[in-house]
Design a protein around this motif. Structure first.
Motif, PDB file in Angstrom:
ATOM      1  N   LEU A   1       0.868  -1.170   0.000  1.00  0.00           N
ATOM      2  CA  LEU A   1       0.000   0.000   0.000  1.00  0.00           C
ATOM      3  C   LEU A   1       0.903   1.218   0.000  1.00  0.00           C
ATOM      4  CD1 LEU A   1      -2.938   1.132   0.390  1.00  0.00           C
ATOM      5  CD2 LEU A   1      -2.458   1.076   2.852  1.00  0.00           C
ATOM      6  N   TYR A   2       0.867   1.965  -1.102  1.00  0.00           N
ATOM      7  CA  TYR A   2       1.752   3.127  -1.147  1.00  0.00           C
ATOM      8  C   TYR A   2       0.955   4.402  -1.331  1.00  0.00           C
ATOM      9  CZ  TYR A   2       1.984   3.764  -6.323  1.00  0.00           C
ATOM     10  OH  TYR A   2       1.711   4.027  -7.644  1.00  0.00           O
ATOM     11  N   PHE A   3       1.347   5.410  -0.574  1.00  0.00           N
ATOM     12  CA  PHE A   3       0.727   6.733  -0.613  1.00  0.00           C
ATOM     13  C   PHE A   3       1.671   7.658  -1.356  1.00  0.00           C
ATOM     14  CE2 PHE A   3      -1.186   4.621   2.952  1.00  0.00           C
ATOM     15  CZ  PHE A   3      -2.489   5.111   3.012  1.00  0.00           C
ATOM     16  N   TYR A   4       1.119   8.417  -2.288  1.00  0.00           N
ATOM     17  CA  TYR A   4       1.946   9.313  -3.088  1.00  0.00           C
ATOM     18  C   TYR A   4       1.220  10.640  -3.269  1.00  0.00           C
ATOM     19  CZ  TYR A   4      -1.089   8.063  -7.020  1.00  0.00           C
ATOM     20  OH  TYR A   4      -2.179   7.892  -7.837  1.00  0.00           O
ATOM     21  N   PRO A   5       1.968  11.735  -3.495  1.00  0.00           N
ATOM     22  CA  PRO A   5       1.342  13.059  -3.527  1.00  0.00           C
ATOM     23  C   PRO A   5       0.413  13.347  -4.702  1.00  0.00           C
ATOM     24  CG  PRO A   5       3.664  13.244  -2.971  1.00  0.00           C
ATOM     25  CD  PRO A   5       3.429  11.828  -3.378  1.00  0.00           C
ATOM     26  N   LYS A   6       0.831  13.038  -5.943  1.00  0.00           N
ATOM     27  CA  LYS A   6       0.064  13.569  -7.068  1.00  0.00           C
ATOM     28  C   LYS A   6       0.375  12.822  -8.362  1.00  0.00           C
ATOM     29  CE  LYS A   6      -1.085  18.273  -8.560  1.00  0.00           C
ATOM     30  NZ  LYS A   6      -2.484  18.180  -8.227  1.00  0.00           N
ATOM     31  N   ASP A   7      -0.687  12.484  -9.102  1.00  0.00           N
ATOM     32  CA  ASP A   7      -0.516  11.863 -10.413  1.00  0.00           C
ATOM     33  C   ASP A   7       0.211  12.815 -11.362  1.00  0.00           C
ATOM     34  OD1 ASP A   7      -2.028   9.656  -9.600  1.00  0.00           O
ATOM     35  OD2 ASP A   7      -3.893  10.473 -10.370  1.00  0.00           O
ATOM     36  N   MET A   8       0.952  12.235 -12.294  1.00  0.00           N
ATOM     37  CA  MET A   8       1.592  12.956 -13.400  1.00  0.00           C
ATOM     38  C   MET A   8       2.746  13.868 -12.988  1.00  0.00           C
ATOM     39  SD  MET A   8      -0.137  11.907 -16.056  1.00  0.00           S
ATOM     40  CE  MET A   8      -1.759  11.437 -16.633  1.00  0.00           C
ATOM     41  N   THR A   9       3.223  13.763 -11.766  1.00  0.00           N
ATOM     42  CA  THR A   9       4.399  14.542 -11.380  1.00  0.00           C
ATOM     43  C   THR A   9       5.626  13.640 -11.526  1.00  0.00           C
ATOM     44  OG1 THR A   9       4.085  13.940  -9.070  1.00  0.00           O
ATOM     45  CG2 THR A   9       3.105  16.029  -9.782  1.00  0.00           C
ATOM     46  N   PRO A  10       6.817  14.206 -11.682  1.00  0.00           N
ATOM     47  CA  PRO A  10       7.988  13.381 -11.991  1.00  0.00           C
ATOM     48  C   PRO A  10       8.256  12.248 -10.997  1.00  0.00           C
ATOM     49  CG  PRO A  10       8.488  15.687 -12.381  1.00  0.00           C
ATOM     50  CD  PRO A  10       7.128  15.643 -11.734  1.00  0.00           C
ATOM     51  N   GLY A  11       8.319  12.555  -9.702  1.00  0.00           N
ATOM     52  CA  GLY A  11       8.620  11.520  -8.718  1.00  0.00           C
ATOM     53  C   GLY A  11       7.530  10.458  -8.640  1.00  0.00           C
ATOM     54  N   CYS A  12       6.282  10.906  -8.689  1.00  0.00           N
ATOM     55  CA  CYS A  12       5.162   9.955  -8.593  1.00  0.00           C
ATOM     56  C   CYS A  12       5.062   9.090  -9.839  1.00  0.00           C
ATOM     57  CB  CYS A  12       3.859  10.710  -8.340  1.00  0.00           C
ATOM     58  SG  CYS A  12       3.866  11.574  -6.747  1.00  0.00           S
ATOM     59  N   THR A  13       5.385   9.661 -10.986  1.00  0.00           N
ATOM     60  CA  THR A  13       5.375   8.890 -12.225  1.00  0.00           C
ATOM     61  C   THR A  13       6.476   7.831 -12.197  1.00  0.00           C
ATOM     62  OG1 THR A  13       4.417  10.722 -13.463  1.00  0.00           O
ATOM     63  CG2 THR A  13       5.583   9.035 -14.740  1.00  0.00           C
TER      64      THR A  13
END
Length: 156
Positions: free
Chosen positions: A34-46
């Motif tokens: 289960l991973y929590f990430y800040p925002k779709d389509m941003t460099p780190g999250c992508t």
């Protein structure tokens, strides 16, 4: 309720990218990343999502499901999934209730501005629904491989 390794993972229900409501408890009997990430389509999250995509088969062979959670709406999740061919569910934490439950909704600072947001974090949940491992303040590079190694060595 606090989130601690060795304790039962807090259950929740959120709308998923497939249009269905999903509960964490739906996956009992499987290992879950289960991973929590800040925002779709941003460099780190992508990069992180694509790394999970690239190792999806390896996790699947270990009877392990990958689930991503962010406050982005379903429409944005769908575009993210389509653009990067993501083979796992993304959940919509609309009111950040689940992010708060897992203690990943934090005060962040960026370029002198303060705001509330997701602290990139990953939880490995075992087949009984207990938190086996957690990573907080995740650095993307090498993280997915580290999570996979943990599952291989400890939950396979």
């Amino acid at each position: 309720m606090t989130v601690d390794v060795g304790k039962q993972a807090p259950d929740f229900e959120l709308l998923a990218s497939n249009g269905e409501k999903v509960k964490l408890s739906d996956f009992k009997g499987k290992n879950v990343v289960l991973y929590f990430y800040p925002k779709d389509m941003t460099p780190g999250c992508t990069t992180q999502a694509c790394d999970f995509r690239d190792y999806h088969g390896d996790f699947s062979q270990l009877d392990c499901v990958i689930i991503g959670v962010s406050p982005d709406p379903i429409e944005k999740h769908e575009k993210f999934i389509d653009k990067y061919n993501l083979p796992f569910l993304l959940l919509f934490d609309e009111n950040t209730r689940v992010s708060e439950l897992y203690e990943v909704w934090k005060l962040k600072k960026n370029f002198g501005k303060e705001y509330m947001g997701i602290e990139r974090s990953t939880f490995v949940i075992d087949k009984e629904g207990k938190i086996a491992k957690e990573w907080r303040k995740v650095k993307v590079k090498g993280h997915v491989e580290e999570a996979l190694q943990y599952v291989k060595e400890n939950l396979a």
